[in-house]
Design a protein around this motif. Structure first.
Motif, PDB file in Angstrom:
ATOM      1  N   VAL A  56       0.940  -1.312  -0.061  1.00  0.00           N
ATOM      2  CA  VAL A  56      -0.172  -0.083   0.008  1.00  0.00           C
ATOM      3  C   VAL A  56       0.955   1.268  -0.020  1.00  0.00           C
ATOM      4  O   VAL A  56       0.732   2.466  -0.817  1.00  0.00           O
ATOM      5  CB  VAL A  56      -0.944  -0.173   1.297  1.00  0.00           C
ATOM      6  CG1 VAL A  56      -1.704   1.173   1.274  1.00  0.00           C
ATOM      7  CG2 VAL A  56      -1.967  -1.159   1.105  1.00  0.00           C
ATOM      8  N   ARG A  60       0.719   3.968  -3.081  1.00  0.00           N
ATOM      9  CA  ARG A  60       0.460   5.450  -2.736  1.00  0.00           C
ATOM     10  C   ARG A  60       1.559   6.257  -3.137  1.00  0.00           C
ATOM     11  O   ARG A  60       1.318   7.366  -3.387  1.00  0.00           O
ATOM     12  CB  ARG A  60      -0.062   5.615  -1.292  1.00  0.00           C
ATOM     13  CG  ARG A  60      -1.319   4.759  -0.944  1.00  0.00           C
ATOM     14  CD  ARG A  60      -2.022   5.007   0.534  1.00  0.00           C
ATOM     15  NE  ARG A  60      -2.428   6.253   0.455  1.00  0.00           N
ATOM     16  CZ  ARG A  60      -2.894   7.004   1.749  1.00  0.00           C
ATOM     17  NH1 ARG A  60      -3.061   6.096   2.605  1.00  0.00           N
ATOM     18  NH2 ARG A  60      -3.535   8.074   1.593  1.00  0.00           N
ATOM     19  N   TRP A  71      -1.394   3.904  -6.749  1.00  0.00           N
ATOM     20  CA  TRP A  71      -2.479   4.017  -6.325  1.00  0.00           C
ATOM     21  C   TRP A  71      -3.569   4.708  -7.334  1.00  0.00           C
ATOM     22  O   TRP A  71      -4.725   4.325  -7.465  1.00  0.00           O
ATOM     23  CB  TRP A  71      -2.618   4.491  -4.811  1.00  0.00           C
ATOM     24  CG  TRP A  71      -3.800   4.238  -4.114  1.00  0.00           C
ATOM     25  CD1 TRP A  71      -4.787   4.932  -4.041  1.00  0.00           C
ATOM     26  CD2 TRP A  71      -3.788   3.183  -3.198  1.00  0.00           C
ATOM     27  NE1 TRP A  71      -5.694   4.319  -2.922  1.00  0.00           N
ATOM     28  CE2 TRP A  71      -4.863   3.214  -2.474  1.00  0.00           C
ATOM     29  CE3 TRP A  71      -2.898   1.965  -3.218  1.00  0.00           C
ATOM     30  CZ2 TRP A  71      -5.206   2.166  -1.417  1.00  0.00           C
ATOM     31  CZ3 TRP A  71      -3.363   0.985  -2.182  1.00  0.00           C
ATOM     32  CH2 TRP A  71      -4.502   0.965  -1.252  1.00  0.00           C
ATOM     33  N   ARG A 199      -9.320   6.196  -3.188  1.00  0.00           N
ATOM     34  CA  ARG A 199      -8.236   6.691  -2.708  1.00  0.00           C
ATOM     35  C   ARG A 199      -8.043   6.455  -1.280  1.00  0.00           C
ATOM     36  O   ARG A 199      -6.898   6.130  -0.721  1.00  0.00           O
ATOM     37  CB  ARG A 199      -8.288   8.423  -2.616  1.00  0.00           C
ATOM     38  CG  ARG A 199      -7.949   8.986  -3.902  1.00  0.00           C
ATOM     39  CD  ARG A 199      -8.099  10.530  -3.687  1.00  0.00           C
ATOM     40  NE  ARG A 199      -7.732  11.188  -4.802  1.00  0.00           N
ATOM     41  CZ  ARG A 199      -8.164  12.801  -4.965  1.00  0.00           C
ATOM     42  NH1 ARG A 199      -8.359  13.165  -3.739  1.00  0.00           N
ATOM     43  NH2 ARG A 199      -7.842  13.145  -5.825  1.00  0.00           N
ATOM     44  N   PRO A 201      -7.946   3.637   1.686  1.00  0.00           N
ATOM     45  CA  PRO A 201      -7.460   2.189   1.497  1.00  0.00           C
ATOM     46  C   PRO A 201      -8.651   1.343   2.169  1.00  0.00           C
ATOM     47  O   PRO A 201      -8.873   0.142   1.780  1.00  0.00           O
ATOM     48  CB  PRO A 201      -6.180   2.258   2.771  1.00  0.00           C
ATOM     49  CG  PRO A 201      -5.803   3.402   2.494  1.00  0.00           C
ATOM     50  CD  PRO A 201      -6.912   4.522   2.145  1.00  0.00           C
TER      51      PRO A 201
END
Length: 460
Positions: A56, A60, A71, A199, A201
Motif C-alpha cells: 500500500v 500510494r 494507487w 483513494r 484504503p
C-alpha cells in the motif's frame, strides 16, 4: 479533484503506449488450491500484514497515474469505468478487486498476498489501523468511524431470489443500496465521492466484504439464483484501464474462477449491537403541492432534510389512487405490470456546505405506518439518499458529456418503488407518504444537509 479526475480521453491516451499486462491471479485454470481472503482481525495478526502495508505504501507513493503500480491508476479506473446503479455493479467490482489484488502482490513481492475484508456486521467500527496517522492505511478527511447504521439485513431477505437489476426482488440493487452506499456515506470524506473513493484504503476492504456477501448470497441457495453461466447476460468483457488486460464477464461468475475464496461465506443474521433497532421520531414536513401532469401522480416542491427524520405526504387525485392500487394489486399477486411501474423522482437534489463531507444518509421508506415498523424495514425501503448517491448521479452526468461542471450541479435521482408496492399490498393506498429516516455517525452535520427542489411519484 481535477488532478485525478482526468477525463476519459486523456486517461486512455496517457497510457495507450503501454502493453497490455495480464494480471490474472495464479490458479485461474487448473487450480488445485485457492487463496483465501480472511477478515481483517485475522489478516492483521498474520504474516501477510506487513507485506500488505508495504505494498500500500509503495503504490500510494507512486506518482505515475498511467501505470497500475500507482494507487492513482486504480482511482482513475474506478472513475472512468465503474457501473453504479447499473447492471454488473457486483461483477465489475469483483474483477476490479482481482486486478488490484494482483498488483498488490506484485508491489509486495509476496505471491501469497490477498485482500482482506472488513466484516462490519461483526466489527462496525473502522479498524484502529486505519485511524493511525503513522500508517499507510490512514486518510485524514474521514468524517465517521462507526457504520452500524448501514448494516441492514434487507438484501439478505429470503424473498430476494433474483440477482440482476431490472428483475423484481433482485439482490444486486438491494445490496448496492444497503449496506454498500451506507458505508460510503457514513465514513464520508473521500469515501462519499464515487470519483475518488478508492483513494481511501478502507474502500478495498469494504468492497471485498460486498463481494463476500454476494458469494454468501449465492451459497445460501434457498431459491436464490443468478443467470446461468451460458446466458447472454455474461457475454462481453470488463475494462480496467489501458494498462491492464480486459476480463471476460463470465470470469467473475464465482470467486473460484479468479483463484480465491473467503474464509466465511455465511449471510449476516443479525445487526451490530450499536444498530438502532427502532426508528427515531419523524417530523411531518409541509411543502407546496405540484400540479399533476404527464406521468406524474402528484408531488411536492421544496424540501430540506436535516438532522431530524422527516415525513411528507404526496397528494393523489382519484385517478392517481386508482392507478396505484392497480399497480399494487398486480405486484402483490405476483404479476409484473407490463411497461408500467411506480417510481419516486427526486429532482434538483443538492448538498449544503459541510454536508458534502458525509457522515450521514437517509433511508427512504414508502408508506411507513405512523406508529412505526409493523413489518421488517425492508418491506417499506425504496432506497437511500446521501452524498454518495448524489455523487453517483453527478458522475453519471459528467460521463454522459456534461463535463466537470456536473460534479457540482443539482441532480435527479430516480428510485423504483414497484417492489415495495407489492410488499405493502393489500394495506390501504389512498395516500402515499415518504419517510426520510436520518442515519448518522459522530461528526455528521447538524443543520440542513440535502435540499430537494421537487419530488413526485410517476408511472410509465
Amino acid at each position: 479533484m481535477e488532478d485525478t479526475m482526468t477525463n476519459r480521453r486523456q486517461f486512455l491516451q496517457a497510457a495507450a503506449s503501454l502493453a497490455l499486462v495480464p494480471m490474472l491471479p495464479r490458479g485461474i485454470l487448473g487450480a488445485t488450491s485457492l487463496r483465501t481472503r480472511p477478515s481483517w482481525p485475522q489478516f492483521r495478526d498474520s504474516p501477510l500484514y506487513t507485506a500488505f502495508l508495504d505494498a500500500v505504501a509503495k503504490m500510494r507513493a507512486s506518482q505515475d497515474s498511467t501505470k497500475p503500480g500507482s494507487w492513482a491508476y486504480w482511482t482513475n479506473v474506478h472513475a472512468n469505468f465503474c457501473p453504479h446503479k447499473k447492471p454488473y455493479f457486483l461483477a465489475w467490482h469483483r474483477g476490479f478487486l482481482a486486478r488490484f489484488e494482483a498488483q498488490l502482490r506484485k508491489a509486495s513481492g509476496n505471491s501469497a498476498l490477498v485482500l482482506p475484508y472488513w466484516n462490519y456486521y461483526e466489527h462496525p467500527l473502522l479498524p484502529a489501523e486505519f485511524r493511525d496517522s503513522s500508517s499507510p492505511l490512514y486518510l485524514r478527511n474521514r468524517t465517521g468511524t462507526d457504520v452500524s447504521g448501514a448494516c441492514t439485513l434487507g438484501a439478505f431477505d429470503p424473498g430476494l431470489t433474483n440477482f440482476q437489476r431490472g428483475k423484481t426482488d433482485a439482490f444486486e440493487p438491494a445490496v448496492e443500496s444497503a449496506p454498500h452506499n451506507g458505508v460510503h456515506n457514513l465514513i464520508g470524506g473521500t469515501m462519499d465521492n464515487i470519483a475518488v473513493s478508492p483513494r481511501d484504503p478502507i474502500f478495498w476492504l469494504h468492497h471485498a466484504n460486498i463481494d463476500r456477501l454476494w458469494d454468501a448470497w449465492v451459497q445460501a441457495d434457498d431459491g436464490r439464483h443468478m443467470p446461468a453461466r451460458t446466458a447472454s447476460y455474461w457475454s462481453g468483457s470488463f475494462s480496467y484501464g489501458p494498462a491492464v488486460s480486459t476480463m471476460k464477464r463470465v470470469s467473475t461468475y464465482t470467486p473460484s474462477v479468479l483463484g480465491y475464496r473467503y474464509d466465511d461465506t455465511a449471510l449476516p443474521t443479525s445487526q451490530p449491537s450499536g444498530y438502532a433497532g427502532t426508528l427515531p421520531s419523524i417530523q411531518e414536513a409541509f411543502a407546496s403541492p405540484l400540479p399533476v401532469q404527464g406521468a406524474s401522480l402528484g408531488g411536492l416542491g421544496g424540501l430540506a432534510l436535516g438532522a431530524q427524520s422527516t415525513r411528507v405526504r404526496i397528494p393523489l387525485t382519484v385517478e392517481g389512487r386508482n392507478r396505484v392500487r392497480s399497480l399494487a394489486t398486480a405486484q402483490g399477486q405476483g404479476a409484473t405490470p407490463a411497461g408500467d411501474a411506480l417510481r419516486i423522482v427526486l429532482d434538483g437534489v443538492s448538498l449544503t456546505g459541510a454536508a458534502s463531507q458525509g457522515g450521514y444518509f437517509y433511508k427512504i421508506l414508502l408508506n411507513l405506518p405512523s406508529t412505526g415498523l409493523t413489518q421488517p424495514e425492508q418491506t417499506y425501503l425504496v432506497g437511500t439518499l446521501g452524498p454518495f448517491e448524489v455523487s453517483v448521479a453527478r458522475h453519471a452526468r459528467m460521463m454522459a458529456g456534461a463535463g466537470m461542471a456536473a460534479m457540482q450541479a443539482p441532480v435527479r435521482i430516480v428510485l423504483p418503488a414497484q417492489d415495495v408496492l407489492g410488499r405493502i399490498w393489500p394495506e390501504p393506498l389512498d395516500a402515499l407518504t415518504l419517510s426520510f429516516v436520518r442515519v448518522a455517525t459522530d461528526g455528521a452535520p447538524q443543520g440542513d444537509a440535502v435540499v430537494i427542489d421537487r419530488l413526485w411519484m410517476e408511472t410509465d
